[in-house]
Design an enzyme around this catalytic site. Structure first.
Site, PDB file in Angstrom:
ATOM      1  N   ASP A   1       0.812  -1.229   0.000  1.00  0.00           N
ATOM      2  CA  ASP A   1       0.000   0.000   0.000  1.00  0.00           C
ATOM      3  C   ASP A   1       0.842   1.274   0.000  1.00  0.00           C
ATOM      4  OD1 ASP A   1      -2.964  -0.560   0.208  1.00  0.00           O
ATOM      5  OD2 ASP A   1      -2.241  -1.886   1.779  1.00  0.00           O
TER       6      ASP A   1
ATOM      7  N   GLU B   1      -0.261   9.502   1.681  1.00  0.00           N
ATOM      8  CA  GLU B   1      -1.027  10.403   2.552  1.00  0.00           C
ATOM      9  C   GLU B   1      -1.209   9.833   3.957  1.00  0.00           C
ATOM     10  OE1 GLU B   1      -5.401  10.588   2.001  1.00  0.00           O
ATOM     11  OE2 GLU B   1      -5.146  12.731   2.204  1.00  0.00           O
ATOM     12  N   ASP B   2      -1.291   8.500   4.042  1.00  0.00           N
ATOM     13  CA  ASP B   2      -1.584   7.906   5.347  1.00  0.00           C
ATOM     14  C   ASP B   2      -0.416   7.961   6.313  1.00  0.00           C
ATOM     15  OD1 ASP B   2      -4.282   7.218   4.886  1.00  0.00           O
ATOM     16  OD2 ASP B   2      -3.586   5.635   3.536  1.00  0.00           O
TER      17      ASP B   2
ATOM     18  N   ARG C   1       1.191  -1.642   7.206  1.00  0.00           N
ATOM     19  CA  ARG C   1       1.542  -0.337   6.642  1.00  0.00           C
ATOM     20  C   ARG C   1       2.505   0.471   7.524  1.00  0.00           C
ATOM     21  NH1 ARG C   1      -2.842   2.962   3.672  1.00  0.00           N
ATOM     22  NH2 ARG C   1      -0.826   3.746   2.952  1.00  0.00           N
TER      23      ARG C   1
ATOM     24  N   ARG D   1      -8.915   2.413  11.428  1.00  0.00           N
ATOM     25  CA  ARG D   1      -7.494   2.770  11.294  1.00  0.00           C
ATOM     26  C   ARG D   1      -7.031   3.816  12.320  1.00  0.00           C
ATOM     27  NH1 ARG D   1      -5.681   1.364   6.130  1.00  0.00           N
ATOM     28  NH2 ARG D   1      -6.620  -0.657   5.694  1.00  0.00           N
TER      29      ARG D   1
ATOM     30  N   HIS E   1     -11.807   5.504   5.315  1.00  0.00           N
ATOM     31  CA  HIS E   1     -11.251   6.720   5.929  1.00  0.00           C
ATOM     32  C   HIS E   1     -12.281   7.854   5.904  1.00  0.00           C
ATOM     33  CE1 HIS E   1      -7.009   5.219   4.719  1.00  0.00           C
ATOM     34  NE2 HIS E   1      -7.069   5.191   6.029  1.00  0.00           N
TER      35      HIS E   1
ATOM     36  N   CYS F   1      -5.034  10.156  -1.388  1.00  0.00           N
ATOM     37  CA  CYS F   1      -4.121   9.160  -0.789  1.00  0.00           C
ATOM     38  C   CYS F   1      -2.757   9.115  -1.451  1.00  0.00           C
ATOM     39  CB  CYS F   1      -4.694   7.756  -0.912  1.00  0.00           C
ATOM     40  SG  CYS F   1      -6.379   7.591  -0.440  1.00  0.00           S
TER      41      CYS F   1
HETATM   42  N1  GLY Z   1      -5.582  -0.231   0.444  1.00  0.00           N
HETATM   43  C1  GLY Z   1      -5.600   0.967   1.156  1.00  0.00           C
HETATM   44  C2  GLY Z   1      -5.579   0.718   2.603  1.00  0.00           C
HETATM   45  O1  GLY Z   1      -6.290  -0.173   3.013  1.00  0.00           O
HETATM   46  O2  GLY Z   1      -4.887   1.302   3.386  1.00  0.00           O
END
Ligand code: GLY
Length: 253
Positions: free
Chosen positions: A58, A63-64, A83, A128, A158, A245
């Site tokens: 990912d 952005e995350d 991640r 998340r 999100h 993202c």
């Molecule tokens: N595939 C994007 C996420 O789940 O973070």
């Protein structure tokens, strides 16, 4: 300035929460991502593209990994364990531009859950992003003059799947996924009902970068007088992602 990262060859193994898995053509995703980067350049961004991370499925969704404000960059602790390794290289890329502060365990926060509107940060409470993450974010940014407002989100990954900024005081929203009352005096454009995941748009200097696939919502945006730069990101959408993202956009100073 826009920080991006090349599509991982492992993108087919990405995290999925609300979407059914469909095969993703990594080569096509890469081509679409390059066109997305070209679109950002066309809007005046200097694009710094980080190298591919072959093991981090990912990792194109930079952005995350951080929330970049004028005064500081908050390096996140992503909610999906797969991640977490993405943040180190994003932090290194941001270091020349901002003071770095961090979300620590047990807090989790994905940048995709943080919607900035002036000095207010709306933060989605999601699978998340947990309460500890939201509290840590507030502690880090409130002394710098920001207000953190937690927001409940339903049926999507999100907060920014459900709502994003498309004008100075205008939000694009799917009202099935988030209560519009949470956002003070903003005006809204609603996604077309047949396009429930169409709430993610990237506003850069008065133009909205937007997936060409969401034709009906795109027309609604244009009918509101919003300038739209359409991009084909169909392969990236299969990875439960959007246009915000794929970059971290901020003023270089
Ligand atoms: N595939 C994007 C996420 O789940 O973070």
């Amino acid at each position: 300035m826009a920080i991006t990262r090349a599509v991982s060859r492992a993108i087919g193994r990405c995290e999925l929460t609300h979407l059914e898995r469909k095969p993703i053509d990594a080569q096509r995703a890469t081509e679409q991502h390059e066109q997305y980067e070209a679109c950002l350049r066309g809007l005046g961004c200097e694009v710094q593209s980080l190298p591919e991370e072959p093991e981090l499925a990912d990792s194109v969704f930079v952005e995350d990994a951080a929330v970049v404000l004028d005064e500081v960059a908050v390096v996140t602790r992503p909610g999906a364990e797969s991640r977490r390794a993405e943040t180190a290289s994003v932090a290194r890329a941001l270091e020349p531009y901002r003071e770095l502060v961090r979300i620590e365990a047990p807090g989790t926060l994905d940048g995709g859950d943080v919607l900035q509107s002036g000095r207010t940060l709306y933060v989605g409470r999601t699978a998340r992003t947990n309460d500890a993450g939201i509290q840590q974010l507030a502690k880090l940014v409130e002394p710098r003059g920001y207000k953190v407002v937690p927001v409940e989100v339903r049926g999507c990954l999100h907060l920014k799947t459900a709502v994003t900024q498309v004008g100075e005081n205008m939000l694009l929203v799917n009202p099935q996924m988030v209560e519009t009352g949470a956002f003070g005096g903003a005006e809204f454009v609603e996604v077309d009902e047949s396009e429930p995941t169409a709430g993610n748009a990237l506003l850069i200097d008065g133009t909205v970068v937007y997936p060409a696939a969401y034709e009906k919502t795109l027309r609604r945006l244009e009918q509101q007088g919003i300038k739209v730069a359409a991009v084909d990101v169909s392969e990236l959408l299969k990875a439960e992602a959007g246009v915000t993202c794929c970059s971290l956009v901020f003023e270089k100073h």
